[in-house]
Scaffold this active site. Structure first.
Site, PDB file in Angstrom:
ATOM      1  CG  ASN A   7      11.803  18.895  48.510  1.00  0.00           C
ATOM      2  OD1 ASN A   7      10.854  19.297  47.856  1.00  0.00           O
ATOM      3  ND2 ASN A   7      12.856  19.655  48.758  1.00  0.00           N
ATOM      4  CG  ASP A   8      11.820  15.628  44.705  1.00  0.00           C
ATOM      5  OD1 ASP A   8      11.620  16.857  44.584  1.00  0.00           O
ATOM      6  OD2 ASP A   8      12.927  15.093  44.487  1.00  0.00           O
ATOM      7  CB  VAL A   9       7.659  11.745  48.415  1.00  0.00           C
ATOM      8  CG1 VAL A   9       8.789  10.916  47.831  1.00  0.00           C
ATOM      9  CG2 VAL A   9       8.023  12.268  49.788  1.00  0.00           C
ATOM     10  CG  PHE A  30      17.062  12.924  43.590  1.00  0.00           C
ATOM     11  CD1 PHE A  30      18.441  12.879  43.481  1.00  0.00           C
ATOM     12  CD2 PHE A  30      16.301  12.164  42.713  1.00  0.00           C
ATOM     13  CE1 PHE A  30      19.056  12.090  42.514  1.00  0.00           C
ATOM     14  CE2 PHE A  30      16.902  11.377  41.755  1.00  0.00           C
ATOM     15  CZ  PHE A  30      18.275  11.334  41.650  1.00  0.00           C
ATOM     16  CB  ALA A  31      13.090  15.938  41.059  1.00  0.00           C
TER      17      ALA A  31
END
Length: 466
Positions: free
Chosen positions: A392-394, A432-433
């Protein structure tokens, strides 16, 4: 023989240290990591044997019993623990390393106290440092284990005046240490100091979110090495000092690499309480009236099977679903159709450094197909399909384009530059962010909703029909 023995022990220690260094060097590449681990293990075996030959060893029976128990537990754990649970395993090992160092210092303090020997200043300082670092590492690592295992919330746990409370506890430890340097034989103060170190370890890790575990595990690994080195000064063992220093230095370097991969400082990770409850908020709410393009497994298989090049981007969702074997099978099927398959690995994907590499290695994905972020990013523009599995965030383009985003500046895998992207996710929840992922709403992005393992298995079945 008695004159030769100490020299022989020191030479053996030198050989063992060389094997540790060579092992660390080989751990830098997935292709040589197993060999590096073996070399380091041989070095440790030599160090243990040499130490057991030392004339200062008093009770071989107890040592043999300890070796048997430890070997049995280690062997069972190595065979029984699933590769997807490796972050928890590493957390436990870090904690046990810290506990061992603290216990060595406590035992030495108790021995000096019982023998009514004068505790020298340098021995006292070594004992205090070993108890502090070992105690913090022990309880901090077990909190990290509990977060990763789901025994406690993976979100940051905070309370009012948390940092002032931590500061007061640290001041209390320093006051106890100072008093112990003046009155070195005060057992109640020593026990109180030990308890404070254990409490500080808990409060050190609970405000850190689960997504920051790669940094936390790296740092705790470094601390376990430093604790071992200080324990080496306590018992005056050169091998323990060298081994601890190597682990401490390499862990600190890895911690810095993890922080750079997230474009955040170590202080932000440790004290920022990053990735709170927002991470659980549905991204659909953040996305407003944005729409996504959803496809089924048959359409996804058509896109993958008729592509010339496919880059697979694994993330934590793949680990949770234990989908690594299905992913490897999909890659094999695509290669049979003449598709070039590569894997893009982000440094902080997963819950420990190298998490994706470990899982894919377990599934026997060829090492040459694994590519670091710096190597693969320039290739995305020529990639027909990027297949994102639980990341996701990456892969969020907001890190590159939205200066108001919490993850702005974080290096990402530039999946959005591929000709097409397929994203496998259970739903539209944020990472997560706690921020919406712009990639999901791109015109050339297709969403495949469901468990990674089930969806990839369906893709394999459909690709076989092409």
């Amino acid at each position: 023989m008695s004159e030769f023995l100490p020299t022989g022990i020191q030479v053996t220690y030198l050989v063992a240290s060389s094997l540790f260094i060579l092992g660390l060097k080989k751990l830098g590449s997935p292709a040589t990591a197993r060999q590096g681990n073996l070399w380091a293990a041989i070095g440790m075996l030599l160090a243990i044997v040499a130490t057991l030959l030392d004339r200062q060893v008093l009770n071989y029976e107890l040592i043999a019993l300890g070796l048997l128990i430890g070997t049995g537990i280690g062997a069972i754990a190595a065979y029984k623990v699933a590769m997807t649970d490796m972050p928890q395993m590493v957390g436990l090992l870090n904690g046990l390393g810290g506990a061992a160092s603290a216990l060595v210092a406590i035992a030495e303090f108790w021995h000096l106290l019982g023998s009514h020997s004068t505790i020298s200043l340098d021995a006292n300082i070594s004992i205090i440092l070993s108890v502090f670092i070992g105690g913090v590492t022990f309880t901090g690592s077990f909190v990290a284990f509990a977060k990763l295992q789901g025994l406690i919330s993976g979100s940051p746990v905070t309370f009012p005046l948390q940092q002032p409370v931590n500061a007061l506890l640290l001041i209390g430890f320093l006051v106890c240490s100072g008093y112990l340097l003046v009155v070195p034989d005060n057992l109640p103060v020593f026990l109180g100091m030990t308890a404070l170190s254990l409490l500080l370890g808990i409060l050190f890790v609970i405000p850190i979110g689960g997504g920051d575990m790669p940094v936390v595990i790296s740092l705790l690994n470094s601390l376990s090495g430093v604790a071992a080195a200080t324990a080496g000064f306590v018992v005056m063992n050169n091998m323990l000092i060298i081994a601890g220093a190597l682990v401490g230095a390499s862990g600190l370097i890895l911690t810095e690499i993890m922080c750079k991969a997230m474009n955040r400082s170590l202080a932000s990770v440790l004290f920022g309480a990053f990735g709170g409850s927002a991470a659980g908020v549905a991204a659909g709410a953040a996305g407003g009236d944005k729409s996504v393009h959803s496809i089924d497994a048959e359409e996804g298989a058509m896109m993958l099977g008729y592509a010339r090049s496919v880059v697979i981007v694994p993330g934590y969702g793949m680990a949770v679903a234990q989908a690594q074997h299905a992913v490897r099978e999909l890659g094999d099927q695509l290669e049979k159709l003449g598709v070039e398959v590569k894997y893009a690995i982000h440094p902080v994907a997963g819950r420990m450094p190298g998490h994706m590499n470990v899982l894919l290695a377990e599934a026997n994905v060829p090492y040459p197909q694994l590519h670091d972020m710096e190597d693969i990013n320039p290739q995305f523009e020529q990639t027909d399909v990027a297949l994102v599995i639980g990341a996701n965030d990456v892969v969020n383009p907001a890190a590159r384009s939205d200066s108001s985003s919490p993850i702005y500046g974080m290096p990402i895998l530039e999946v959005d530059k591929a000709k097409h992207a397929i994203v496998i996710k259970r739903g539209m929840s944020a990472g997560f962010a706690g921020v919406d992922n712009d990639l999901f709403y791109k015109e050339k992005t297709m969403m495949l909703f469901g468990s990674a393992k089930d969806i990839v298995a369906k893709l394999v079945a459909e690709v076989k029909q092409l």
